[in-house]
Design an enzyme around this catalytic site. Structure first.
Site, PDB file in Angstrom:
ATOM      1  N   LEU A   1       0.924  -1.295   0.167  1.00  0.00           N
ATOM      2  CA  LEU A   1      -0.122   0.053   0.101  1.00  0.00           C
ATOM      3  C   LEU A   1       0.698   1.371   0.026  1.00  0.00           C
ATOM      4  O   LEU A   1       1.999   1.403   0.581  1.00  0.00           O
ATOM      5  CB  LEU A   1      -0.873  -0.015   1.277  1.00  0.00           C
ATOM      6  CG  LEU A   1      -1.935  -1.171   1.363  1.00  0.00           C
ATOM      7  CD1 LEU A   1      -2.868  -0.960   2.622  1.00  0.00           C
ATOM      8  CD2 LEU A   1      -2.739  -1.586  -0.010  1.00  0.00           C
ATOM      9  N   HIS A   2       0.313   2.263  -0.806  1.00  0.00           N
ATOM     10  CA  HIS A   2       1.100   3.341  -0.693  1.00  0.00           C
ATOM     11  C   HIS A   2       0.038   4.779  -0.589  1.00  0.00           C
ATOM     12  O   HIS A   2      -0.957   4.287  -0.321  1.00  0.00           O
ATOM     13  CB  HIS A   2       1.844   3.516  -2.186  1.00  0.00           C
ATOM     14  CG  HIS A   2       0.967   3.270  -3.428  1.00  0.00           C
ATOM     15  ND1 HIS A   2      -0.077   4.183  -3.840  1.00  0.00           N
ATOM     16  CD2 HIS A   2       0.883   2.351  -4.055  1.00  0.00           C
ATOM     17  CE1 HIS A   2      -0.977   3.739  -4.757  1.00  0.00           C
ATOM     18  NE2 HIS A   2      -0.201   2.546  -4.923  1.00  0.00           N
TER      19      HIS A   2
ATOM     20  N   GLY B   1      -1.421   6.378  -2.608  1.00  0.00           N
ATOM     21  CA  GLY B   1      -2.609   6.325  -3.486  1.00  0.00           C
ATOM     22  C   GLY B   1      -3.844   5.596  -2.710  1.00  0.00           C
ATOM     23  O   GLY B   1      -4.826   5.819  -2.648  1.00  0.00           O
ATOM     24  N   HIS B   2      -3.354   4.376  -2.330  1.00  0.00           N
ATOM     25  CA  HIS B   2      -4.403   3.636  -1.362  1.00  0.00           C
ATOM     26  C   HIS B   2      -4.668   4.359  -0.139  1.00  0.00           C
ATOM     27  O   HIS B   2      -5.980   3.853   0.112  1.00  0.00           O
ATOM     28  CB  HIS B   2      -3.682   2.270  -1.054  1.00  0.00           C
ATOM     29  CG  HIS B   2      -3.169   1.312  -2.060  1.00  0.00           C
ATOM     30  ND1 HIS B   2      -1.869   1.141  -2.287  1.00  0.00           N
ATOM     31  CD2 HIS B   2      -3.979   0.648  -3.091  1.00  0.00           C
ATOM     32  CE1 HIS B   2      -1.866   0.176  -3.588  1.00  0.00           C
ATOM     33  NE2 HIS B   2      -3.001  -0.009  -3.739  1.00  0.00           N
TER      34      HIS B   2
ATOM     35  N   GLN C   1      -4.376 -12.895 -12.247  1.00  0.00           N
ATOM     36  CA  GLN C   1      -4.497 -11.803 -13.258  1.00  0.00           C
ATOM     37  C   GLN C   1      -2.681 -11.387 -13.884  1.00  0.00           C
ATOM     38  O   GLN C   1      -2.360 -10.382 -14.041  1.00  0.00           O
ATOM     39  CB  GLN C   1      -4.773 -10.503 -12.288  1.00  0.00           C
ATOM     40  CG  GLN C   1      -4.028  -9.941 -11.333  1.00  0.00           C
ATOM     41  CD  GLN C   1      -4.927  -8.699 -10.523  1.00  0.00           C
ATOM     42  OE1 GLN C   1      -5.665  -8.993  -9.740  1.00  0.00           O
ATOM     43  NE2 GLN C   1      -4.470  -7.535 -10.735  1.00  0.00           N
TER      44      GLN C   1
ATOM     45  N   VAL D   1      -3.493   9.462  -7.612  1.00  0.00           N
ATOM     46  CA  VAL D   1      -2.678  10.358  -6.824  1.00  0.00           C
ATOM     47  C   VAL D   1      -1.309  10.163  -7.223  1.00  0.00           C
ATOM     48  O   VAL D   1      -0.762   9.237  -7.438  1.00  0.00           O
ATOM     49  CB  VAL D   1      -2.720   9.633  -5.436  1.00  0.00           C
ATOM     50  CG1 VAL D   1      -1.840  10.360  -4.136  1.00  0.00           C
ATOM     51  CG2 VAL D   1      -4.202   9.633  -4.952  1.00  0.00           C
TER      52      VAL D   1
ATOM     53  N   SER E   1       2.073   4.024  -7.492  1.00  0.00           N
ATOM     54  CA  SER E   1       1.977   2.802  -7.883  1.00  0.00           C
ATOM     55  C   SER E   1       2.903   1.837  -7.083  1.00  0.00           C
ATOM     56  O   SER E   1       3.860   2.202  -6.843  1.00  0.00           O
ATOM     57  CB  SER E   1       2.444   2.666  -9.406  1.00  0.00           C
ATOM     58  OG  SER E   1       2.493   1.092  -9.669  1.00  0.00           O
ATOM     59  N   SER E   2       2.413   0.895  -6.694  1.00  0.00           N
ATOM     60  CA  SER E   2       3.174  -0.245  -5.933  1.00  0.00           C
ATOM     61  C   SER E   2       4.540  -0.731  -6.771  1.00  0.00           C
ATOM     62  O   SER E   2       5.638  -1.036  -6.118  1.00  0.00           O
ATOM     63  CB  SER E   2       2.351  -1.508  -5.577  1.00  0.00           C
ATOM     64  OG  SER E   2       1.299  -1.234  -4.896  1.00  0.00           O
ATOM     65  N   ARG E   3       4.267  -0.426  -7.905  1.00  0.00           N
ATOM     66  CA  ARG E   3       5.326  -1.036  -8.875  1.00  0.00           C
ATOM     67  C   ARG E   3       6.584  -0.025  -9.043  1.00  0.00           C
ATOM     68  O   ARG E   3       7.553  -0.187  -9.543  1.00  0.00           O
ATOM     69  CB  ARG E   3       5.008  -1.593 -10.258  1.00  0.00           C
ATOM     70  CG  ARG E   3       4.280  -2.903 -10.228  1.00  0.00           C
ATOM     71  CD  ARG E   3       3.840  -3.247 -11.651  1.00  0.00           C
ATOM     72  NE  ARG E   3       3.471  -4.467 -11.672  1.00  0.00           N
ATOM     73  CZ  ARG E   3       2.107  -4.919 -11.579  1.00  0.00           C
ATOM     74  NH1 ARG E   3       1.311  -4.047 -11.854  1.00  0.00           N
ATOM     75  NH2 ARG E   3       1.740  -6.268 -11.748  1.00  0.00           N
TER      76      ARG E   3
HETATM   77  O1  PAF Z   1      -5.919  -2.851  -9.084  1.00  0.00           O
HETATM   78  C1  PAF Z   1      -5.441  -3.947  -8.039  1.00  0.00           C
HETATM   79  O2  PAF Z   1      -5.081  -3.658  -7.181  1.00  0.00           O
HETATM   80  C2  PAF Z   1      -6.129  -5.177  -8.523  1.00  0.00           C
HETATM   81  O3  PAF Z   1      -6.061  -5.324  -9.941  1.00  0.00           O
HETATM   82  C3  PAF Z   1      -7.325  -5.467  -7.912  1.00  0.00           C
HETATM   83  C4  PAF Z   1      -8.338  -4.739  -8.144  1.00  0.00           C
HETATM   84  C5  PAF Z   1      -7.010  -5.647  -6.370  1.00  0.00           C
HETATM   85  C6  PAF Z   1      -7.720  -6.894  -8.251  1.00  0.00           C
HETATM   86  O4  PAF Z   1      -6.684  -8.158  -7.876  1.00  0.00           O
END
Ligand code: PAF
Length: 510
Positions: A30-31, A33-34, A62, A180, A189-191
């Site tokens: 989490l950053h 933005g979250h 995913q 954000v 972004s986490s990345r």
């Molecule tokens: O945006 C994300 O972090 C992911 O794609 C989500 C919506 C949590 C689904 O895994």
């Protein structure tokens, strides 16, 4: 904040939860933005204070082969601290078996329609959005939230999940929240954690190229050129229609200009919205549905100009009466429209002022005499044409919400959002009785009020000129049993389902 790690424990918590539940699904790491999403989820939108559930689950479905599933950053301790500080009530961190009983290889899966996957990230990451749709549907079934909050940063994901919720009639409101950015402009972004300081500097070319592109005659080529000049490996640069994701050769209407690049070991995405004018909302509906009150409040919430077209028809009626001519005679009304100077302005307190040929008629147009004849005057073709033209001129640059009878059908047929705001005849009769009582007037029997309202509806919808009709692409909002706040919130949610915060921020965020 409670840490819940199994589906059974969550089901137990949910059974006992009486407040609205707002849900922020994440993959952790989490950053800020979250943090903003969780804070927004916790901010009460009227009514009972919501309970915010944040999920942390790195969804294997995913990630494609060769993507970063195994090295995706995982730090539940730090995530819990951030979620709690931002106001979460529950951090739900399930295992794979809780989400996919029987394992991910045996999981039921959802398929996102091909046209939504054939563009932007979907084309580059086959199966990615099927995995997102599957996990979010599963999480929604477990959490059973009232509201699902998602970042506009992952715009394609947000559009797909909105459409999924609508297509499956899932009982949840989807709310997108603006991207954000760090102070240097890079989207959170986490990345971003994968970037070295030098790569981060290089990655700034992405938001900069997008921000500069709006002014270019060929934004796609301009962005690609700038990204390549910065040494970034371009995955795609594309323009699509923002809500349908339909590919566009060049921006048109509300368009999304999006790009993905590889920078060091990170794949980064970003976008900007392009619009040829500010948004327009059309609100039509029958008399007595409470349109004016909610439209005015809705306009203030979103920083849109409120255009009360009824007041304009009243203004003309006042002028016609003042000239002492027969309001029913179109031939004598028509010349009065030439050079008519009808203005709507905002007073010191923001309330609407109406003037006709230099006279302030704000209160005079509400008189019983004007009320009695406004529909006769408004039925003349010459009056409708003159006022429609003036309303269209007022809306040329957009940024307004217009309320009336034929806004979505005749005045602004290309409005971003058209709402037909109505209530059943019996509900409108009940509201009118209450209003009469509060204003100290005699209240006729409800059956009589219902008959009057039904008759007015019939006349309004069958008259020859500008009949009251719901536009084919309007959303019908039946307000029976809803509080005024709930109606305003429903309008805001509808608006946001068409117009992202990034394209039209709320006044407080500008
Ligand atoms: O945006 C994300 O972090 C992911 O794609 C989500 C919506 C949590 C689904 O895994």
């Amino acid at each position: 904040m409670q840490l819940i790690t199994s589906a059974a424990e969550l089901a137990n918590w949910r059974r006992h939860c009486r407040q609205p539940v707002h849900f922020v699904p994440t993959m952790g790491a989490l950053h800020h933005g979250h943090r903003r999403l969780i804070e927004r989820a916790a901010a009460c939108a009227g009514g009972a204070e919501p309970q915010v559930v944040v999920s942390v689950f790195v969804n294997p479905l995913q990630f494609g082969p060769g993507e970063d599933f195994h090295r995706y950053p995982r730090d539940l301790g730090a995530d819990a601290a951030l979620a709690e500080a931002a106001g979460a009530a529950v951090l739900f961190a399930p295992g794979v078996g809780d989400i996919y009983p029987g394992g991910e290889a045996e999981a039921f899966g959802l398929r996102v329609p091909a046209h939504l996957q054939a563009v932007l990230c979907g084309r580059r990451r086959p199966g990615h959005f099927d995995g997102v749709a599957t996990v979010v549907t599963r999480l929604l079934a477990l959490v059973r939230p009232d509201r699902l909050l998602l970042g506009e940063k992952d715009w394609q994901q947000l559009v797909i999940l909105r459409q999924l919720v609508a297509a499956l009639s899932l009982p949840v409101v989807v709310q997108g929240c603006a991207t954000v950015r760090d102070p240097d402009g890079l989207a959170a972004s986490s990345r971003n954690r994968y970037l070295s300081p030098a790569e981060r500097e290089q990655a700034l070319a992405l938001p900069r190229a997008l921000a500069a592109a709006g002014a270019s005659p060929d934004p796609v080529a301009a962005v690609r050129h700038n990204l390549e000049a910065a040494g970034l490996t371009v995955d795609y640069v594309q323009v699509v229609e923002a809500n349908s994701l339909r590919p566009l050769a060049s921006p048109h209407g509300l368009s999304l200009l999006a790009a993905a690049v590889h920078c060091g070991g990170a794949r980064l995405i970003d976008h900007t919205f392009l619009m040829n004018r500010s948004p327009i909302v059309a609100i039509d509906g029958p008399a007595g549905a409470g349109k004016s009150t909610v439209t005015r409040a809705f306009a203030a919430r979103l920083g849109l100009i409120y255009l009360d077209t009824g007041a304009m028809y009243r203004g003309v009626t006042w002028w016609v009466q003042r000239q002492g001519v027969d309001p029913a005679d179109g031939a004598v009304v028509a010349p009065l429209l030439e050079g008519l100077d009808l203005r709507l302005t905002a007073g010191a307190g923001g309330e609407q002022q109406v003037s006709v040929n230099g006279h302030d008629v704000t209160s005079a147009i509400r008189s019983p005499e004007v009320t009695a004849q406004v529909s006769v005057v408004a039925a003349h073709g010459c009056v409708r044409e003159a006022l429609t033209r003036q309303q269209q001129a007022m809306g040329e640059r957009g940024g307004l919400v217009a309320e009336g009878r034929d806004i979505g059908t005749a005045v602004f047929p290309d409005a971003e959002l058209k709402v037909f705001l109505t209530a059943t005849v019996s509900e409108r009769a009940r509201r009118r009785a209450l209003d009469l009582e509060q204003r100290g007037f005699a209240v006729p029997p409800l059956e009589d009020l219902e008959a009057q309202i039904a008759e007015r509806d019939h006349l309004d919808s069958t008259r020859e000129v500008a009949p009251l009709q719901m536009a084919a692409d309007a959303v019908e909002l039946i307000t029976d049993g809803m509080t005024i706040d709930a109606v305003i919130q429903a309008l805001v949610d509808l608006f946001r389902s068409r117009v992202p915060e990034e394209a039209w921020p709320a006044p407080a965020a500008r």
